[in-house]
Design a protein around this motif. Sequence first.
Motif, PDB file in Angstrom:
ATOM      1  N   CYS A  69       1.198  -1.207   0.139  1.00 10.79           N
ATOM      2  CA  CYS A  69       0.291  -0.185   0.491  1.00 10.79           C
ATOM      3  C   CYS A  69       0.596   1.148   0.217  1.00 10.79           C
ATOM      4  O   CYS A  69       0.426   2.126  -0.532  1.00 10.79           O
ATOM      5  CB  CYS A  69      -0.798  -0.337   1.357  1.00 10.79           C
ATOM      6  SG  CYS A  69      -1.862  -1.391   1.431  1.00 10.79           S
ATOM      7  N   ARG A  70       1.834   1.502   0.740  1.00 12.49           N
ATOM      8  CA  ARG A  70       2.748   2.173   0.538  1.00 12.49           C
ATOM      9  C   ARG A  70       4.148   1.760   0.256  1.00 12.49           C
ATOM     10  O   ARG A  70       5.513   2.188   0.446  1.00 12.49           O
ATOM     11  CB  ARG A  70       2.776   3.007   2.085  1.00 12.49           C
ATOM     12  CG  ARG A  70       1.738   2.862   2.541  1.00 12.49           C
ATOM     13  CD  ARG A  70       1.179   4.064   2.003  1.00 12.49           C
ATOM     14  NE  ARG A  70       1.522   5.609   2.368  1.00 12.49           N
ATOM     15  CZ  ARG A  70       1.834   6.461   3.428  1.00 12.49           C
ATOM     16  NH1 ARG A  70       0.948   5.570   4.795  1.00 12.49           N
ATOM     17  NH2 ARG A  70       2.777   7.322   3.765  1.00 12.49           N
ATOM     18  N   PRO A  71       4.310   1.559  -1.552  1.00 12.34           N
ATOM     19  CA  PRO A  71       6.061   1.149  -1.807  1.00 12.34           C
ATOM     20  C   PRO A  71       6.882   1.889  -1.451  1.00 12.34           C
ATOM     21  O   PRO A  71       7.935   1.978  -1.283  1.00 12.34           O
ATOM     22  CB  PRO A  71       5.227   0.767  -3.200  1.00 12.34           C
ATOM     23  CG  PRO A  71       4.175   0.976  -4.130  1.00 12.34           C
ATOM     24  CD  PRO A  71       2.889   1.642  -2.035  1.00 12.34           C
ATOM     25  N   LEU A  72       6.246   3.419  -2.214  1.00  9.98           N
ATOM     26  CA  LEU A  72       7.581   4.588  -2.477  1.00  9.98           C
ATOM     27  C   LEU A  72       8.019   4.844  -1.184  1.00  9.98           C
ATOM     28  O   LEU A  72       9.576   5.161  -1.230  1.00  9.98           O
ATOM     29  CB  LEU A  72       6.677   4.903  -2.909  1.00  9.98           C
ATOM     30  CG  LEU A  72       6.529   5.314  -4.451  1.00  9.98           C
ATOM     31  CD1 LEU A  72       5.704   6.469  -5.002  1.00  9.98           C
ATOM     32  CD2 LEU A  72       7.594   4.648  -5.510  1.00  9.98           C
ATOM     33  N   HIS A  73       6.433   4.446  -0.115  1.00  7.10           N
ATOM     34  CA  HIS A  73       7.769   4.521   1.799  1.00  7.10           C
ATOM     35  C   HIS A  73       8.168   3.912   2.399  1.00  7.10           C
ATOM     36  O   HIS A  73       8.444   4.529   3.554  1.00  7.10           O
ATOM     37  CB  HIS A  73       6.174   5.706   2.332  1.00  7.10           C
ATOM     38  CG  HIS A  73       5.908   6.946   1.314  1.00  7.10           C
ATOM     39  ND1 HIS A  73       6.604   8.436   1.645  1.00  7.10           N
ATOM     40  CD2 HIS A  73       4.831   7.097   0.210  1.00  7.10           C
ATOM     41  CE1 HIS A  73       5.793   9.515   0.944  1.00  7.10           C
ATOM     42  NE2 HIS A  73       5.376   8.712   0.403  1.00  7.10           N
ATOM     43  N   TYR A  74       8.816   2.790   2.096  1.00 10.71           N
ATOM     44  CA  TYR A  74       8.502   1.275   2.304  1.00 10.71           C
ATOM     45  C   TYR A  74       9.868   1.805   2.835  1.00 10.71           C
ATOM     46  O   TYR A  74      10.026   1.490   3.546  1.00 10.71           O
ATOM     47  CB  TYR A  74       8.382   0.375   1.909  1.00 10.71           C
ATOM     48  CG  TYR A  74       8.733  -1.374   2.216  1.00 10.71           C
ATOM     49  CD1 TYR A  74       7.680  -1.871   2.994  1.00 10.71           C
ATOM     50  CD2 TYR A  74       9.419  -1.311   1.949  1.00 10.71           C
ATOM     51  CE1 TYR A  74       8.318  -2.726   3.968  1.00 10.71           C
ATOM     52  CE2 TYR A  74      10.806  -2.215   3.019  1.00 10.71           C
ATOM     53  CZ  TYR A  74       8.742  -3.230   4.066  1.00 10.71           C
ATOM     54  OH  TYR A  74       9.795  -4.301   4.547  1.00 10.71           O
ATOM     55  N   PRO A  75      10.647   1.918   1.931  1.00  6.27           N
ATOM     56  CA  PRO A  75      12.502   2.454   2.759  1.00  6.27           C
ATOM     57  C   PRO A  75      12.863   3.415   3.504  1.00  6.27           C
ATOM     58  O   PRO A  75      13.382   2.912   4.443  1.00  6.27           O
ATOM     59  CB  PRO A  75      12.707   2.742   1.783  1.00  6.27           C
ATOM     60  CG  PRO A  75      12.476   2.349   0.135  1.00  6.27           C
ATOM     61  CD  PRO A  75      10.886   2.245   0.803  1.00  6.27           C
ATOM     62  N   ARG A  76      11.806   4.136   3.491  1.00  7.96           N
ATOM     63  CA  ARG A  76      12.179   5.285   4.564  1.00  7.96           C
ATOM     64  C   ARG A  76      10.943   4.633   5.560  1.00  7.96           C
ATOM     65  O   ARG A  76      11.323   5.409   7.195  1.00  7.96           O
ATOM     66  CB  ARG A  76      10.921   6.833   4.858  1.00  7.96           C
ATOM     67  CG  ARG A  76      11.294   7.939   4.704  1.00  7.96           C
ATOM     68  CD  ARG A  76      10.469   9.087   4.317  1.00  7.96           C
ATOM     69  NE  ARG A  76       9.143   8.852   4.106  1.00  7.96           N
ATOM     70  CZ  ARG A  76       8.204   8.714   4.787  1.00  7.96           C
ATOM     71  NH1 ARG A  76       8.292   9.472   6.285  1.00  7.96           N
ATOM     72  NH2 ARG A  76       6.932   8.885   4.195  1.00  7.96           N
TER      73      ARG A  76
END
Length: 263
Positions: A69-76
């Motif tokens: 659901c939040r792939p772009l924010h996952y590493p952060r």
Amino acid sequence: MYILLGNFSLLEICYVTSTVPNMLANFLSTSKSISFVSCLAQFYFFFFSGCDEGFFLCFMAFDRYLAICRPLHYPRMMTQQLCTGLVIFGWSCGFILFLTPFILISRLPFCGPNIINHFVCDPFPLMMLSCVEDTTTQSIYSAFNAFFMIGTLLFILCSYALVTLAVVRMPTAAGNHKTFSTCASHLAAIPLFYGSILMIYVGPESGHTVKMQKIITLFYSVITPLCNPLIYSLRNKEMKAALRRVFGTEILFIKHKSNIVVI
């Protein structure tokens, strides 16, 4: 995902080790005895491991929610510090939370029969051996089970409800299939774990016979941990290919053996 899965696997080893060796020894022995201290230790470590297992299933569901659901924010968001904190919380929380029901049950007066009609030191058979019927301890233990099991299960269901909504909105069928395949193993492990423990520890105790309680306990203490390594290893492509080769060879062998030779 693999850090959480590795800790979950280690927890499963502790979960099985607390009961299965003694259970197998009793099956092969004629005495089938266990000391009072060993029985309480088995009771504590078995249910502390089961409690931690529920927390790690929640963490794995939360990890899948962030990844899908939040792939772009996952590493952060899923940083090393957060992952380490979740692992420490998962191992310590069950250890601390289960102290209350453990202390209450261990302080019950045991002065009568000392035969447990079970193959593990389960709480309900232990409380039945007490000289007094302590309704307070039974109520606290039942409330603890209901709060923990239903609470963690609702968290997992809410996480996967959000994941399902995100998958439905994906434009391509290939994306849907790939996303669901990453969650399939975890989704298969959840009903195996929660289905049996909810049936025996949250449902009414009087609704199950002693034989049924033993069967359900055997399922979640032995069968479920036995199936989990196979379920999670099916994510591995080499494992899938090996299983296809094995079952494909067996099918060809069966077909060959079923042929009738006319002389």
